[in-house]
Motif scaffolding. Structure first.
Motif, PDB file in Angstrom:
ATOM      1  N   HIS A 158      -4.907 117.618 -34.134  1.00  0.00           N
ATOM      2  CA  HIS A 158      -4.419 117.209 -35.459  1.00  0.00           C
ATOM      3  C   HIS A 158      -5.581 116.933 -36.403  1.00  0.00           C
ATOM      4  CE1 HIS A 158      -0.320 116.523 -33.701  1.00  0.00           C
ATOM      5  NE2 HIS A 158      -0.032 117.074 -34.861  1.00  0.00           N
ATOM      6  N   TRP A 172       0.276 125.371 -31.103  1.00  0.00           N
ATOM      7  CA  TRP A 172      -0.944 125.471 -31.885  1.00  0.00           C
ATOM      8  C   TRP A 172      -1.485 126.892 -31.900  1.00  0.00           C
ATOM      9  CZ3 TRP A 172      -2.548 121.281 -34.549  1.00  0.00           C
ATOM     10  CH2 TRP A 172      -2.138 120.025 -34.108  1.00  0.00           C
ATOM     11  N   HIS A 177       7.645 120.237 -36.178  1.00  0.00           N
ATOM     12  CA  HIS A 177       7.453 118.993 -36.948  1.00  0.00           C
ATOM     13  C   HIS A 177       6.436 119.172 -38.075  1.00  0.00           C
ATOM     14  CE1 HIS A 177       4.107 118.030 -33.890  1.00  0.00           C
ATOM     15  NE2 HIS A 177       3.501 118.117 -35.048  1.00  0.00           N
ATOM     16  N   HIS A 207       3.929 113.767 -40.780  1.00  0.00           N
ATOM     17  CA  HIS A 207       3.022 114.346 -39.775  1.00  0.00           C
ATOM     18  C   HIS A 207       1.914 113.353 -39.416  1.00  0.00           C
ATOM     19  CE1 HIS A 207       1.372 118.524 -38.434  1.00  0.00           C
ATOM     20  NE2 HIS A 207       1.473 117.673 -37.430  1.00  0.00           N
ATOM     21  N   ASP A 262      -1.183 124.050 -36.962  1.00  0.00           N
ATOM     22  CA  ASP A 262      -0.106 123.396 -36.216  1.00  0.00           C
ATOM     23  C   ASP A 262       1.185 124.174 -36.425  1.00  0.00           C
ATOM     24  OD1 ASP A 262       1.780 121.670 -35.116  1.00  0.00           O
ATOM     25  OD2 ASP A 262       0.760 119.868 -35.825  1.00  0.00           O
TER      26      ASP A 262
HETATM   27 FE   LIG Z   1       1.537 118.182 -35.355  1.00  0.00          FE
END
Ligand SMILES: [Fe+2]
Length: 194
Positions: A76, A122, A161, A25, A157
Motif C-alpha cells: 500500500h 496486486w 476495495h 483505502h 492495487d
Molecule cells: Fe488496498
C-alpha cells in the motif's frame, strides 16, 4: 520495532481516486499497520512454539498473518506513493529502461494493463536482480504470487476495495485512470536507487 503508519495526504492531483475512495483505502492500510504491530507483539511475547502445527495451530495463525499484514503495509505504501502528480509522463531514462526489457514502452504498458485485468490483488512492475529482468507480477493476495528477490518499481492495487466505491464494476476505467496518473518521478527514483 514498531511499524509506523506513513501519512499520505489526499491531493486533488491524485485524480485516479476521489477523496472518499482514498480515505476508505487509507483506513484499510492503517488496519494492516495495526495488525503487523499486534503480530510482532505476539511473536515477542513467548508464543506457543511447542504447539506449532501446519494443519492448525495458534503459531501457524501468527505466521500466516505476519506476511499478509506486512506485505499489506509495504505494498500500500508503494501504491499510494506512485499514484497521482504532475509527472504523468515517463522521461527518457524510464522509457529506455522499460524498452530495454520489454522492447518498447508501449509493449510494457500493454502487458501491465493485461496483468491488471488478470489480477485479483496486486500488479507489481519489479526488477529481479537474479535474472536481470523486469517483470509485471500478478498477486491474488498480499502474500500470494510475489517473487522472492523482486524490487517493486510500480505498484497497482487491483483489490476491489481499491476502486469499487468510486468506479463500481468499471474496472477498465480505474486501470485507465491509473495508467494516466502514475507519478513517474517516483518510479525513476526507485530505478535509480537500486
Ligand atoms: Fe488496498
Amino acid at each position: 520495532m514498531e511499524i509506523v503508519k506513513l501519512n499520505f495526504e489526499y491531493s486533488d492531483d491524485v485524480t485516479v481516486i476521489n477523496r472518499e475512495q482514498f480515505e476508505a483505502h487509507m483506513r484499510l492500510y492503517e488496519g494492516y499497520v495495526n495488525k503487523i504491530n499486534e503480530i510482532d507483539g505476539l511473536l515477542a511475547d513467548d508464543p506457543d512454539l511447542e504447539g506449532a502445527n501446519s494443519t492448525y495451530s495458534e503459531f501457524r495463525g501468527i505466521k500466516r498473518g505476519e506476511t499478509y499484514a506486512l506485505n499489506g503495509v509495504i505494498l500500500h505504501e508503494f501504491y499510494f506513493e506512485n499514484i497521482g502528480s504532475n509527472n504523468n509522463e515517463p522521461d527518457e531514462v524510464v522509457m529506455n529502461f522499460l524498452s530495454r526489457f520489454f522492447g518498447s514502452y508501449e509493449l510494457w504498458q500493454e502487458h501491465f494493463v493485461a496483468t491488471a485485468k488478470a489480477s485479483r490483488g496486486w500488479v507489481i512492475l519489479c526488477y529481479d536482480p537474479r535474472s536481470d529482468s523486469l517483470r509485471n507480477l500478478s498477486l491474488d493476495l498480499h502474500d500470494y504470487g510475489n517473487a522472492a528477490m523482486s524490487i517493486p518499481l510500480l505498484v497497482l492495487d487491483m483489490y476491489e476495495h481499491a476502486y469499487f466505491l468510486q468506479y463500481a464494476d468499471n474496472k477498465a476505467e480505474y486501470i485507465d485512470n491509473f495508467m494516466k496518473n502514475i507519478d513517474w518521478s517516483v518510479v525513476k527514483d526507485r530505478i535509480e536507487s537500486m
